[in-house]
Design an enzyme around this catalytic site. Structure first.
Site, PDB file in Angstrom:
ATOM      1  N   SER A  47      -1.637   0.543  -0.139  1.00  0.00           N
ATOM      2  CA  SER A  47      -0.572  -0.463  -0.179  1.00  0.00           C
ATOM      3  C   SER A  47      -0.978  -1.645  -1.055  1.00  0.00           C
ATOM      4  CB  SER A  47      -0.220  -0.896   1.246  1.00  0.00           C
ATOM      5  OG  SER A  47       0.946  -1.706   1.246  1.00  0.00           O
TER       6      SER A  47
ATOM      7  N   HIS B 155       6.832   0.693   2.813  1.00  0.00           N
ATOM      8  CA  HIS B 155       6.695   2.097   2.420  1.00  0.00           C
ATOM      9  C   HIS B 155       7.840   2.989   2.882  1.00  0.00           C
ATOM     10  CE1 HIS B 155       3.017   0.631   0.957  1.00  0.00           C
ATOM     11  NE2 HIS B 155       2.568   0.342   2.149  1.00  0.00           N
TER      12      HIS B 155
END
Length: 309
Positions: free
Chosen positions: A86, A194
């Site tokens: 991430s 996400h």
């Protein structure tokens, strides 16, 4: 034998994480640079109240990741691979010289602002431990059919899947998981990362990235979303901008590094989350972290790894 340096995502943050960085002139230089770019004192971002904001968390993680690596790079070391989970991907790209630190600070700040403004409350992420992907997909589908906003977000390990969405929908998935013997844990992040809920914000961030000075990676960059090597700066910039709205496949990223010859993994500050996730894949390799290892011992490990340049 070769090495990979890895960079954690949200959930790894802790109070005073910037204050706890090694006392070193290079560290001070990076902290001052970041403060200059942001026009605010970054040392205020790692306090408990500030870390309730995804803006502060992402900046602290980015700075800590880049600084960790800089301490090893100053000694003449570099890995064969870098990868980040991430927000960690931004540190990985900076260490690979795809983007400059100052640009990274500016864009990570914008990334955090966009995500925070879109979902100030009522959303987040939850880890499900002790269930495989097919089980979690079934539970998510069952809840999703009720018009609930919940999605699979991270494939962290074979038996650790993270979901993203509204708090209510995630609670319903968690209940199904608990009934089947899995455990659940809320991730310390206040936005639904996400998944498609951040498509709009990713597109907005793409506009801010246009015209950025970038260059081809000097270290091989493994994408935490596709688990593939990305060889051009254009591919990597796309990966950075849109990873907020794409599912993370960290398990296969670690597997890809192992299959390409990595036998030493070093996790940047803060924490040891990625060290734990790699244990099964790296059971015959070496796993170290800045959090639990003295710098001198990391240097010795890199010397042994033969990645001295």
């Amino acid at each position: 034998m070769s090495s990979i340096w890895v960079y954690p995502g949200q959930g790894a943050q802790k109070v005073n994480m910037l204050h706890d960085l090694p006392q070193h002139p290079l560290v001070n230089q990076y902290l001052e640079q970041a403060s200059d770019v942001l026009k605010e004192n970054v040392m205020l971002l790692d306090q408990a109240e500030a870390l309730k904001s995804t803006y502060s968390v992402q900046l602290c993680l980015y700075i800590a990741g880049v600084v960790s690596s800089a301490l090893l790079q100053e000694q003449g070391f570099q890995p064969k691979f870098v990868a980040g989970l991430s927000i960690g991907a931004w540190a990985a790209a900076t260490v690979a010289n795809v983007i400059q630190f100052e640009d990274g600070v500016r864009l990570v700040a914008k990334r955090g602002q966009l995500m925070q403004q879109a979902y100030p409350s009522g959303y987040g992420m939850t880890a499900i431990i002790g269930a495989d992907r097919s089980q979690v997909e079934n539970w998510v589908s069952e809840v999703h059919e009720q018009d609930a906003e919940v999605f699979i977000a991270n494939l962290n390990a074979e038996n650790q899947i993270v979901i993203s969405g509204s708090l209510d929908a995630m609670q319903r998935v968690a209940l199904l998981a608990n009934q089947q013997g899995a455990t659940t844990k809320k991730v310390e992040i206040s936005v639904p990362s996400h998944c498609v809920l951040l498509d709009k914000q990713a597109q907005q961030l793409a506009g801010f990235v246009e015209g950025i000075n970038s260059q081809q990676p000097t270290i091989q960059y493994l994408s935490g979303t596709s688990a593939r090597l990305l060889r051009t700066d254009t591919q990597i910039i796309d990966d950075l901008v849109f990873n907020m709205s794409r599912m993370i496949d960290w398990h296969n990223t670690v597997q890809a590094a192992w299959e390409r010859g990595a036998r030493l993994q070093i996790e940047a500050l803060p924490g040891t989350v990625l060290t734990g996730l790699a244990r099964k894949v790296f059971k015959e390799g070496t796993l170290l972290s800045f959090q639990n290892t003295q710098l001198e011992n990391l240097i010795m490990a890199m010397q042994k790894d033969n990645d001295f340049v």
